[in-house]
Design a protein around this motif. Structure first.
Motif, short mmCIF file in Angstrom:
data_model
loop_
_atom_site.label_atom_id
_atom_site.label_comp_id
_atom_site.label_asym_id
_atom_site.label_seq_id
_atom_site.Cartn_x
_atom_site.Cartn_y
_atom_site.Cartn_z
N UNK A 112 42.68 -23.64 -34.51
CA UNK A 112 41.98 -24.89 -34.84
C UNK A 112 42.68 -26.08 -34.18
N UNK A 113 44.01 -26.09 -34.23
CA UNK A 113 44.76 -27.20 -33.65
C UNK A 113 44.63 -27.24 -32.14
N UNK A 114 44.67 -26.08 -31.51
CA UNK A 114 44.55 -26.04 -30.05
C UNK A 114 43.21 -26.60 -29.59
N UNK A 115 42.14 -26.24 -30.28
CA UNK A 115 40.82 -26.74 -29.90
C UNK A 115 40.70 -28.23 -30.15
N UNK A 116 41.27 -28.69 -31.25
CA UNK A 116 41.27 -30.13 -31.54
C UNK A 116 41.96 -30.89 -30.42
N UNK A 117 43.12 -30.38 -30.00
CA UNK A 117 43.88 -31.04 -28.94
C UNK A 117 43.16 -30.97 -27.60
N UNK A 118 42.61 -29.80 -27.27
CA UNK A 118 41.94 -29.63 -25.98
C UNK A 118 40.76 -30.58 -25.83
N UNK A 119 40.03 -30.81 -26.91
CA UNK A 119 38.83 -31.65 -26.85
C UNK A 119 39.10 -33.08 -27.29
N UNK A 120 40.37 -33.38 -27.64
CA UNK A 120 40.72 -34.71 -28.14
C UNK A 120 39.77 -35.11 -29.26
N UNK A 121 39.55 -34.17 -30.17
CA UNK A 121 38.63 -34.37 -31.28
C UNK A 121 39.36 -34.90 -32.51
N UNK A 122 38.58 -35.30 -33.51
CA UNK A 122 39.15 -35.74 -34.79
C UNK A 122 39.12 -34.61 -35.82
N UNK A 123 38.18 -33.69 -35.63
CA UNK A 123 37.99 -32.59 -36.56
C UNK A 123 37.79 -31.31 -35.75
N UNK A 124 38.41 -30.23 -36.19
CA UNK A 124 38.20 -28.92 -35.58
C UNK A 124 37.73 -27.98 -36.68
N UNK A 125 36.58 -27.35 -36.48
CA UNK A 125 36.01 -26.49 -37.50
C UNK A 125 35.76 -25.09 -36.93
N UNK A 126 35.99 -24.08 -37.75
CA UNK A 126 35.81 -22.70 -37.31
C UNK A 126 34.34 -22.35 -37.12
N UNK A 127 34.07 -21.50 -36.13
CA UNK A 127 32.74 -20.96 -35.87
C UNK A 127 32.90 -19.45 -35.69
N UNK A 128 32.17 -18.69 -36.47
CA UNK A 128 32.39 -17.23 -36.44
C UNK A 128 31.54 -16.50 -35.40
N UNK A 129 30.90 -17.25 -34.51
CA UNK A 129 30.03 -16.66 -33.51
C UNK A 129 28.58 -16.68 -33.91
N UNK A 130 28.35 -16.92 -35.21
CA UNK A 130 27.00 -16.99 -35.74
C UNK A 130 26.70 -18.37 -36.30
N UNK A 131 27.68 -18.91 -37.03
CA UNK A 131 27.48 -20.24 -37.59
C UNK A 131 28.81 -20.92 -37.89
N UNK A 132 28.72 -22.22 -38.11
CA UNK A 132 29.89 -23.02 -38.45
C UNK A 132 30.37 -22.63 -39.85
N UNK A 133 31.68 -22.61 -40.02
CA UNK A 133 32.31 -22.34 -41.32
C UNK A 133 32.98 -23.64 -41.78
N UNK A 134 32.23 -24.52 -42.42
CA UNK A 134 32.66 -25.92 -42.57
C UNK A 134 33.88 -26.18 -43.44
N UNK A 135 34.26 -25.26 -44.32
CA UNK A 135 35.46 -25.54 -45.12
C UNK A 135 36.73 -24.98 -44.51
N UNK A 136 36.61 -24.33 -43.35
CA UNK A 136 37.77 -23.90 -42.57
C UNK A 136 37.97 -24.96 -41.49
N UNK A 137 38.63 -26.03 -41.87
CA UNK A 137 38.62 -27.25 -41.05
C UNK A 137 40.01 -27.85 -40.94
N UNK A 138 40.34 -28.29 -39.73
CA UNK A 138 41.56 -29.07 -39.49
C UNK A 138 41.14 -30.45 -39.05
N UNK A 139 41.76 -31.46 -39.63
CA UNK A 139 41.37 -32.83 -39.30
C UNK A 139 42.54 -33.79 -39.40
N UNK A 140 42.35 -34.94 -38.79
CA UNK A 140 43.35 -36.00 -38.87
C UNK A 140 43.31 -36.64 -40.25
#
Length: 197
Positions: A112-140
């Protein structure tokens, strides 16, 4: 990624209506409460852990982590729990997981942290390949005022709050089962049988 920058939050504050209204974090899987499975998986990945719980505070306190209830009345959803814990955290980032998903991967936070950093995002959320998993989230943690304003305005849907910020989707399609959760007694029985097989 520096673990010292991240507080983990285990969300155990829901009503668990589909489990008969009991406290889901204390439901046992293979002889251990679900909260223990979450803590075992998450604790090594972060600097500190906070448990979000609205009932049975004494039982959650035995795990040695701060236990914080929602700052709002009436079970207003995961954002209310996230906000209360975010306001108590002392790190730059926070990562949330639900108490009812006992198969958490050991690289959840790193990815989650790597994707947040790579995209310079504020929130990184897991996606299981089918849909977003919104409570598995890393944020500032700096997003706390935004979250509070959203809740104060009557907002509840986490995806609508996400839409207000730079969001990175983190691909976990190689581990889709790690987001399976236990919502009903049948889910618990099925997972027990699979893990014991």
């Amino acid at each position: 990624m520096q673990k010292a920058e991240i507080t983990g939050i285990v969300l155990a504050g829901g009503e668990a209506r589909r489990m008969g209204g009991g406290d889901k974090g204390l439901v046992e899987l293979r002889g251990k409460p679900l909260i223990e499975h979450a803590l075992t998986a998450l604790s090594p990945q972060v600097n500190a852990v906070i448990i979000n719980a609205n009932r049975n505070r004494d039982r959650y306190c035995v795990y040695g982590h701060p236990v914080i209830a929602d700052g709002r009345q009436g079970f207003q959803g995961p954002l209310a729990g996230m906000l209360s814990c975010m306001q108590a955290a002392e790190t730059e980032f926070m990562v949330s997981v639900p108490c009812d998903s006992p198969l958490l991967p050991d690289d959840l936070v790193a990815r989650l942290f790597r994707q947040l950093s790579d995209e310079e995002a504020e929130i990184s959320v897991a996606h299981n390949g089918d849909r977003v998993q919104p409570v598995f989230t890393l944020m500032s943690a700096s997003l706390a005022p935004s979250m509070q304003a959203f809740l104060d305005g009557g907002g509840r849907k986490i995806d609508k709050w996400f839409a207000q910020h730079r969001l990175a989707l983190t691909d976990f399609s190689d581990k889709p089962d790690c987001f399976r959760n236990i919502n009903k007694p049948a889910d618990l029985a099925r997972m027990e049988a699979e893990l014991d097989a």
